[in-house]
Design an enzyme around this catalytic site. Structure first.
Site: not given
Ligand code: AGP
Length: 613
Positions: A2, A27, A75, A101-102, A486, A490, A493, A509, A608
C-alpha cells in the site's frame, strides 16, 4: 504494498496528495482513496482501480481549499479490492479516519471485542479495526488514543490518522512498515510510505523507526516512542535522489530492490500464520475442512516458470512431511495428458499473478474432474483466487521486475507453511518437529537479511570472470535441484545467456559432454543428506576442467580444494536450504545481466504475467 501520503501546510491538500499517490503507483495497487478536513468536516472519496477513477468521482472536490488530509493506494491483503475495503477507513462517528499499510495479526480478536462494544464495521479489512480501536480510546487527545490503541496491536503498520477534533494535526506511526516524514519550514509537513511523493517539496526527511509515533503540523513535528511515550530527537536526512531513483528506493533496478525485500516478504507471508509456541499453522483463507484434508490421497501441483520450480520443491516437502503422494505438472502440459483426478485429489495452483492463462486453464479442468482447488497466490482478488476453493496468499507485495524473486521465495515460505499445516492435520509430524521447523522458518528472514549485502559484494567481484560466457550450467541435488532450474531460468531471462539447470546426478547421462575449460557451472553443494553425492558430481566436473562456482555451507573448507570460486552461506535447517540458496543464484544472474547492460527489469520478449496460452 500500500501507499500512504499525508500533508498539512499552506498548499492545497488535494493536488499534493493525488500527486504523491501518483508517485507511488510503481508499488502497485488495486484501489485508492483520499480524505481532507474542511470547515471542521471530513470529506472522503474512495474508488476501485486506478487513481483516475478516484479523480473522476471527486469532480469539484479536486478544487477543495483544504490544507490537511491523507491519501492511500491499497494493495489488497485482507479483503477483496473493493471500494468498501479501500482506505481511508472511518470510525463510527465519521470524524476519525486512518490509512494503513501492513498486517494486523490479531485483528480477529480485536474486531470481536469492538463488535461486542457496539462498534459497527463497514469493511472486511484488518485496517478498520485500527480506527475503531483508536475511537474506543479517544477522549480529547489523539496522540494518547493512538498510543493506547497501538499498544493492543500485534503486527506491522505504517499508519496515518486524522481527527476533526484536532484540525491542524496528523498522526503518523510505524512498526515493520516504512513511513517517512518530509519537513520544510514554508511547505509544511508531509508523511509518505516512500520518498518519491516528498521530492517535489523537500529533500529534508525523517525516517520513522519501529514503534515510533510522529505528531505532524504545518510548522513543526515531534517524534515519540510508542513504548515509553518519551519524545525522541531524530536525525533529519537530506535526499540526493531524483524521482526515478527514489521509486526504486535508491536501487539501480526494481529487481535488486525486490531481492532485498525478500526478508520482509517472508516475514509478512509467515507472520500471524504460525504459533511460535506450538508451531501450529493457521491458513484461514484456504477454506478446506479437516475432512477435505484427511480425505485427499493425492496432490497435484500445477504452475509455470518460476512458480513451477516452487512446486518441485514443495513435492519433496509434502511427500516427506505430510505423507501424501504429489504430482507436479507444468500447467501447459497438465491439460494435455490423461488426468487421473477425482474428488480425492487436491489440486494446488501456484501463481504470483493469479492470471497465468495456462495455470488458470489447468485448475478449471481439475475442478471439472471433481478436485478441490487451492491457489498459492500473491494478488488478492485475482482470477485464480476467485475460482479456487481456497487461497494461501503470499504477502510479497507487488513484484515489478519481470523476473520473479521475492514472489518465489515467498511462495516457498507459503508452501512450507502449507506442508506443516497438512502434516499437523494428518498427524504425520510431531509437535516438537513442527515447532523446530516453524522457528527455523521464522528466523530464516534474518539470516537472508544478513547475507544479502555480503553476497552481493562477493558476486559483483566474481562475475568479472563469467559475465561474458556463452553458456552456463546450474546443478543441484534433491531439494536443491529445483533451485538449479530456477537459477538457470533467472540467468536466461535477464542476461540472455543460454543456461540450463540439471540434477547433479544427471550430468554423466549426457550433459557432461558439454564440460570443458570454457563451460561455467554453478554447483549447489550444502552440507545436507546428499552432500557426498553432490561432491562426487562436482569432482567429475573438475576432472574435465569445468569452471566451477560452488555455493556451500560456511566452514566447509573442502569446497576450496575443488575450486577457488566458492560462495559460503550460513547453516540453516537443510529443509530450508532451497529458500536460502536461491539468493546467490538470483544475485549472480542479476549482477551478470547488469554487467552486460541488459534491461534487467523489462527483459526482451517477456511479460510479467502471461495471460495468453
Ligand atoms: C519468472 O521469473 C518468470 N517471470 C515466469 O517464469 C513466471 O514465473 C511464470 O510466467 C509464472 O507466472 P505466475 O507465477 O504469475 O503464474
Amino acid at each position: 504494498m500500500c501507499g500512504i501520503v499525508g500533508y498539512v501546510g499552506r498548499r492545497r491538500l488535494v493536488p499534493v496528495v493525488l500527486g504523491g499517490l501518483k508517485r507511488l503507483e510503481y508499488r502497485g495497487y488495486d484501489s485508492a482513496g483520499i480524505v481532507y478536513l474542511q470547515d471542521g468536516k471530513l470529506t472522503k472519496f474512495r474508488s476501485e482501480g486506478k487513481l483516475q477513477n478516484l479523480e473522476n468521482i471527486m469532480e469539484d472536490a479536486l478544487g477543495a481549499s483544504s490544507h490537511i488530509g491523507l491519501g492511500h493506494t491499497r494493495w489488497a491483503t485482507h479483503g477483496a479490492p473493493t471500494t468498501e475495503n479501500a482506505h481511508p477507513h472511518s470510525d463510527c462517528t465519521g470524524e476519525l479516519v486512518v490509512v494503513h499499510n501492513g498486517i494486523i495479526e490479531n485483528y480477529h480478536s480485536l474486531r470481536n471485542e469492538l463488535l461486542e462494544k457496539g462498534h459497527k464495521f463497514a469493511s472486511e479489512t484488518d485496517t478498520e479495526v485500527l480506527v475503531h480501536l483508536i475511537e474506543d480510546y479517544l477522549e480529547d487527545d489523539l496522540q494518547e488514543a493512538v498510543t493506547k490503541a497501538l499498544a493492543r496491536v500485534e503486527g506491522s503498520y505504517a499508519l496515518g490518522v486524522l481527527w476533526s477534533g484536532m484540525p491542524d494535526t496528523l498522526i503518523a506511526a510505524r512498526n515493520h512498515c516504512p513511513l517517512v516524514l518530509g519537513i520544510h519550514e514554508e511547505e509544511g509537513g508531509f508523511m509518505a510510505s516512500d520518498i518519491p511523493p516528498l521530492l517535489p517539496y523537500t529533500d529534508q526527511v525523517v525516517f520513522l523507526d519501529d514503534k515510533e509515533l510522529a505528531v505532524l503540523q504545518a510548522d513543526n513535528y515531534a517524534v515519540y516512542s510508542l513504548e515509553t511515550g518519551e519524545q525522541i530527537e531524530k536525525e533529519v536526512k537530506t535526499i540526493a535522489w531524483n524521482a526515478a531513483m527514489a521509486e526504486k528506493g535508491g536501487y539501480k533496478h526494481f529487481m535488486l530492490k525486490e531481492i532485498y525485500e525478500q526478508p520482509q516478504a517472508i516475514i509478512d507471508t509467515v507472520s500471524g500464520r504460525i504459533n511460535p509456541e506450538t508451531g501450529s499453522v493457521t491458513l484461514p483463507e484456504m477454506n478446506l475442512s479437516d475432512e477435505d484434508l484427511t480425505g485427499i490421497d493425492r496432490i497435484f501441483l500445477v504452475a509455470c516458470g518460476t512458480s513451477w520450480h516452487a512446486a518441485l520443491v514443495a513435492k519433496y516437502w509434502i511427500e516427506r512431511w505430510a505423507g501424501i503422494p504429489v504430482e507436479v505438472d507444468i500447467a501447459s502440459e497438465f491439460r494435455y495428458r490423461k488426468l487421473l483426478i477425482n474428488e480425492r485429489v487436491l489440486t494446488v495452483a501456484i501463481s504470483q499473478s493469479g492470471e497465468t492463462a495456462d495455470t488458470l486453464a489447468g485448475i478449471r479442468l481439475a475442478k471439472e474432474l471433481g478436485s478441490k482447488i487451492v491457489t498459492i497466490c500473491n494478488v488478492v482478488g485475482s482470477t485464480m483466487t476467485r475460482e479456487a476453493h481456497g487461497t494461501v496468499y503470499t504477502h510479497a507485495g507487488p513484484e515489478i521486475g519481470v523476473a520473479s524473486t521475492k514472489a518465489f521465495t515467498s511462495q516457498l515460505a507459503a508452501l512450507f507453511l502449507f506442508t506443516l499445516f497438512l502434516a499437523e492435520k494428518r498427524g504425520t509430524m510431531d509437535a516438537k518437529t513442527r515447532l523446530e521447523l516453524g522457528k527455523e522458518l521464522i528466523s530464516l528472514a534474518t539470516v537472508i537479511e544478513k547475507v544479502l549485502p555480503v553476497l552481493q559484494d562477493e558476486i559483483k567481484e566474481l562475475i568479472e570472470n563469467y559475465y561474458d560466457s556463452r553458456d552456463f550450467l546450474f546443478v543441484g541435488r534433491g531439494l536443491n535441484f529445483p533451485i538449479a532450474l530456477e537459477g538457470a531460468l533467472k540467468l536466461k531471462e535477464i542476461s540472455y545467456i543460454h543456461a540450463e539447470g540439471y540434477a547433479s546426478g544427471e550430468l554423466k547421462h549426457g550433459p557432461i559432454a558439454l564440460i570443458d575449460k570454457d563451460m561455467p557451472i554453478l554447483g549447489i553443494t550444502p552440507r545436507d543428506a546428499v552432500y557426498q553425492k553432490s561432491i562426487s558430481n562436482v569432482e567429475e566436473i573438475k576432472a574435465r576442467q569445468g569452471r566451477l562456482i560452488l555455493i556451500g555451507t560456511k566452514g566447509d573448507d573442502h569446497l576450496k580444494t575443488i575450486t577457488d570460486d566458492v560462495l559460503y552461506l550460513p547453516e540453516v535447517h537443510e529443509e530450508l536450504n532451497p529458500i536460502l540458496y536461491t539468493i546467490p543464484a538470483q544475485l549472480l544472474s542479476y549482477e551478470i545481466a547488469s554487467r552486460r547492460g541488459c534491461d534487467v527489469d523489462q527483459p526482451r520478449n517477456l511479460a510479467k504475467s502471461v495471460t495468453v496460452e
